[in-house]
Design a protein around this motif. Sequence first.
Motif: not given
Length: 714
Positions: A282-295, A326-330
Motif C-alpha cells: 500500500k505504501t509503495f504502489k510503484h516499484v522501479l528497478v535499475d540494473e535488473m540483470q544484476d539481481t 560468479w556471485r549469484g546474479a541470474e
Amino acid sequence: MQVTPAASQLFGGAGGVGLPHLHNLSTEQLAAVTAPPKAIRVVAGPGSGKTRVLVARVAHLIRQHGVPPEQLLAITFTNKERKGKGGKGALQSLSIPAFAHRRLSTQAAGEMRERLEDLLGDNLASGMWCGTFHSFGRSMLKMHMNDLPGAGRSRGFHIYDTDQCESLLCKLVKDFGTPEWKKQPRILADKLCQYISRVKSSMHTWHAGSPQEAAELFREAAFRLLGPSPYLKGLSVEDLAVWFGRYEAAMREANACDFDDLIGLPVALLRQNRGLLARVRKTFKHVLVDEMQDTNRPQFELLKLLTPTGGSLFCVGDPDQSIYGWRGAELSNITSTIVKDFPGIQTFTLRDNYRSDARIVHTASAVIARNTDWQRAALRPLLPEGHPIQLLDIVHLAWVPCSEEVPAEQVAVLVRRHLQSKAIEEQLVHRNIPFRVVGGVAFWKRKEIQGIIAYLRLAVGLRDELALRDTINMPKYNCVVGSVNTAIWNIALRKLCTDEQQVLLANRRRGIGEASLQKLQDYAASRGQTLSELLFGSPGAVEDGSGPEPLLLPGHKELGISANVLAKLNSFRQLMLELHASVKMRSLDLAMGDILKKVKKTGFKQHVLSGACGKGDAKERMERVQNLVAAAKGYYPGQVVGAGPDLFAEEPAGSEGFSPLQVAQEYLTEIALYTEHDDTQGQAGKVQLMTMHAAKGLEFEVVFVPGEPEKIGI
C-alpha cells in the motif's frame, strides 16, 4: 547514420511546458516512459540512455499520473555518484571518507536521485524512496526484525561485511576444524565465505526457526547448486551445510547479519507477515528497478513480493551487461523469469547508442553476437565511425595524461584480474604518471580505522563478539616490533625508556592473550552465555535502554585465569561501560572523540605511529583517524534512502527524533553498506587502474585494455 526523432519533434512540442521530462526523448525512450503503469521491462543497450528513461518514468508517474512521490520505490544497484556534480567527484582525498563530503548518509543515492532533483526539484525528489536492495532490506529489518519468528536477532543488529564474516568463520575453523585446517584457518574460512554466499544467493530465503533447520534448507540448496561431489579438498556438501549451521548460530549469537541476510530475511518476513506485506504494498504502489540483470534469486523474490498481480513494476537492464554471475546474479531474471512470473509484461528495447563511436559499437556487437543465450537486438550507433581500434604497447600511456584535451582522471586501464596490474603499476611509476588503484585498500578497510570503529561497534551494543575480540587486547605492543618476542621487547623498554615510561607502557599493554580468552569463552559457554554476556550482562538490558546489568565477574580461580589478567579484564570492562555511556548520552562526534581520547591512553597512537597497522606513512594513518572523528560532526541519519529506522514506522520521527545511540547505530549501518562500488570516482590528475568489474557503469575518455593478445584481458 540513422537519427531517431525526439519527442518534441514527434508531438510538435507535446512534451511542452507541462511535461518537460519528455523533452529530447527518442521514439523508443518515449514509448517506454509513457507506457501505462503496469509491469514493464526495458532492455537498454549500453549508452542508450537507460538512466534518463528511468528518471523520466518517475517524473511521468508524478506529473502525468498524479502519483505521490512517497508511493514510489526506486531500487538501484549501488550508490554511485554522478560525475561532474559538485566538482571533482566523490573522493577528494584518500585521507577522508568519500561520503563525509556528501553528509555521510547516502542521501543522494546516486545518479538517479541527482537527476530527479534537477528535473523535479528537491521537494518532490526528496519525497520518494531511492536506494539499494540492501539499504531497503536493512530498513525493514531495523523496524521489524522482532516480528520475524525465530530471527535470532534483535532490531539493534550489526551488519558484518565480507572481511568480518571471514574473520568469524576463521574463528569457527580454529574452534571446530581439523588439525590440518587449524594450521591455515584463513584458507578454509575464505572458501567457506564464498560458497556460503553463493548458495544463499541461489535461495529465496534460508530463514528457519533454528540454525539447525536453516542448515537443512541450506544443504538442500547446496546440493541443487553444487551437486554431491566435494567442492573443496576434504569437504562435501554435507560438510558445507554443517559449517553453515555453525556460522548461522554464531551470527545469531553476535546479533549480526551479513549482506545476504539483508535480502533473505526481509523475504522471509514478508512471506510470514501478510499484514506487513499488505502495508508495504500500500505504501509503495510503484516499484522501479535499475540494473535488473544484476539481481540474484532472493532479490527477484523480494521484487515479486513487493509487486502484486497487475501492479506497477518498471525494470531496466541489459542481459549483455550481466557480469556478476560468479556471485549469484541470474541472467534469467531479466530474460525469461520475469516474463513467466509477470504475465502480460510489456517489453521495450532501447537500441540507439549515444555514447560511443560507431566503430566501437560495431566491434563490441561482433563480440557479443557470439553469445546465443537469448535473442538480442542490434545496437544502432548515432556517432561517427571514429578512430581505428589499435593494439598499443603500455608505453603509449605516457602521452595521454600530458594531453590538455584529456584529463588524467579520464584515462582508465582495465584489467581482468588484479594480478595483471603489478607490471602496469611499475611502468606508471617509472614514467612518473600519477595513478590510483581502484579497489585497493579502502578508507574503511584500513587497520587504524577499523580499530576505532571496532571500539564504537562494541560501545553501541556491548554484544558484538567480533568487535569484542578485536578490542579486548588492542593495541598489542608485541606486534609493534613484528616477530620480536615479549622478552626482547621488555629488554628494549628497559634500555630505551625511563622507569616512569616503562610503568606507563606496561600498564598500557592489556595482556589478555588468546589462552586467557579461550578460558573465558569456555567458562561463558558452560553457563550458556557468550563472552559479551559474561562481561556486560544480558543483551536485553542494553537494547531496551536500561543499560548493562550491574554485575561482578567471578574470581580469577573460577574463571581459570590469573589475578593479573582479571584485573586487566575489569579495566577493559570499565572502559567499555564508560564508552557505552558516552555513546548513549553524547553526540556522535563527541562520543567518537571520547573513544579516541580513551583509546590513545592505551597506547593506540604509538601503536599506529610505530607501523603496527601496516606499511605506509604512519603519520598519514593517524591523520585519517583524526579525520574520521571530524567527519562524524557533520553526520546525520538518512531520512529517505532507507538509512533511517523509521522507514516502515507508523509515524516517522524525522531526523530530530533520533537518540544519540540510534545516531551511532545509523552511522555504523551506513558505513557497512558503503561498499567498494560506491568509491569508484577518481581523484583529479590520476590515471584510474581497475578491474573490468569495478568499471561497470563508469565512463572514460580513453580506455586501455592490456592483456588481450594473451587472451586474459576479456
